[in-house]
Design an enzyme around this catalytic site. Structure first.
Site, PDB file in Angstrom:
ATOM      1  CG  ASP A 219      30.958  52.692  43.919  1.00 50.29           C
ATOM      2  OD1 ASP A 219      31.697  53.627  44.601  1.00 50.29           O
ATOM      3  OD2 ASP A 219      30.386  51.020  43.800  1.00 50.29           O
TER       4      ASP A 219
ATOM      5  CG  ASN B  80      25.032  41.331  43.279  1.00 51.07           C
ATOM      6  OD1 ASN B  80      26.266  42.171  43.095  1.00 51.07           O
ATOM      7  ND2 ASN B  80      23.747  41.888  43.288  1.00 51.07           N
TER       8      ASN B  80
ATOM      9  CG  HIS C 151      27.785  44.923  43.185  1.00 52.18           C
ATOM     10  ND1 HIS C 151      26.729  45.054  43.753  1.00 52.18           N
ATOM     11  CD2 HIS C 151      29.528  45.465  43.986  1.00 52.18           C
ATOM     12  CE1 HIS C 151      27.310  45.887  45.139  1.00 52.18           C
ATOM     13  NE2 HIS C 151      28.700  45.570  45.018  1.00 52.18           N
TER      14      HIS C 151
ATOM     15  CD  GLU D  15      23.983  46.068  42.477  1.00 49.47           C
ATOM     16  OE1 GLU D  15      24.705  44.698  42.603  1.00 49.47           O
ATOM     17  OE2 GLU D  15      23.309  46.723  43.857  1.00 49.47           O
TER      18      GLU D  15
END
Ligand code: F6R
Length: 242
Positions: A69, A138, A140, A145
């Site tokens: 990414d 979280n 991800h 996400e």
């Protein structure tokens, strides 16, 4: 086919364990394709790999790398860009041909087009031999996400408030964190032959627990790794909730 767990005593041990798995792949295949992650977790592993290259036990000359990414928009000479991170933490320290190191293009005028082009690059370099992942608090992976539905291929995504907050530590202020990113999708990641996912610290405990439960939920994208036949979690005791 459940996720294998390598429990390390501390971060240094995790870094060595991850580096030795990556090194084994590279030694077995001189022209390996490595899928790479940024963030704080793999920094020690990159240091170990660079050291193995320095002492002559690991050769990067025929290796290709593809990163997960990149923030959007961001220029490669911004010291918070993932391209800059990769140069600083690995590429500038090893005998790699930088023209074969790929990171999604944070400067593209059309980010959707940049994602399509990134998928073409991934197709042209062939299957990723080993994908290195970190995990968000979280759950991800890459910048996939938690959401009601997840994307298959490389795409533009908005960062959640939780991720912006977690990444603010790298920027002058929270307001400076880019709000978008280009990221491989879940399908892109799951195409890799082998996957290692690294996690350290209590902040990762809940996400790791959901992933290791073995079910699938889009509210913890890392749980989709349970679909893959060869995933190894490398973690410290805190990430396991001990
Ligand atoms: C980085 C990436 C992210 C990180 C994750 C954990 O390329 O894709 O998914 O792996 O946010 O970040 P750290 O390691 O900083 O806790």
């Amino acid at each position: 086919m459940s996720i294998k767990v390598i429990r390390c005593e501390n971060y240094a041990e995790m870094s060595r364990a991850a580096a030795s798995i990556v090194a084994k792949v590279m030694i077995e295949k001189k022209n390996a394709v490595l899928g790479l992650a940024t963030g704080s977790t793999p920094v020690g592993m990159y240091g170990e790999l660079a050291e193995m290259n320095r002492i002559g036990v690991l050769d990067f000359s025929d290796v290709t790398t593809v990163n997960l990414d990149e923030y959007y928009p961001i220029s490669p000479d911004n010291d918070q860009s993932y391209r800059y991170f990769m140069n600083e933490n690995l590429f500038d320290h090893v005998n790699i041909d930088k023209s074969r190191t790929y990171v999604p293009d944070g400067t593209a005028a059309d980010p959707d087009d940049a994602c399509r082009r990134y998928e073409e690059i991934l197709d042209s370099v062939g299957q990723v031999d080993i994908q290195v992942l970190g995990i968000g608090q979280n759950g991800h992976i890459g910048f996939n996400e938690p959401a009601e539905s997840l994307e298959v291929l490389t795409h533009v995504t908005g960062l959640t408030a939780s991720t912006i907050k977690a990444n603010a530590r790298f920027f002058a202020s929270e307001a400076d964190v880019p709000t978008k990113a280009l990221t491989m999708g879940m399908g892109t990641i799951l195409r890799a032959k082998k996957i290692i996912i690294m996690a350290n610290g209590a902040a990762k405990r809940d996400a790791v627990a959901v992933m290791l439960k073995g079910g699938l939920t889009t509210s913890c994208p890392a749980s989709l790794l349970n679909l893959h036949p060869d995933v190894t979690l490398i973690c410290d005791p805190a990430a396991l909730g001990e």
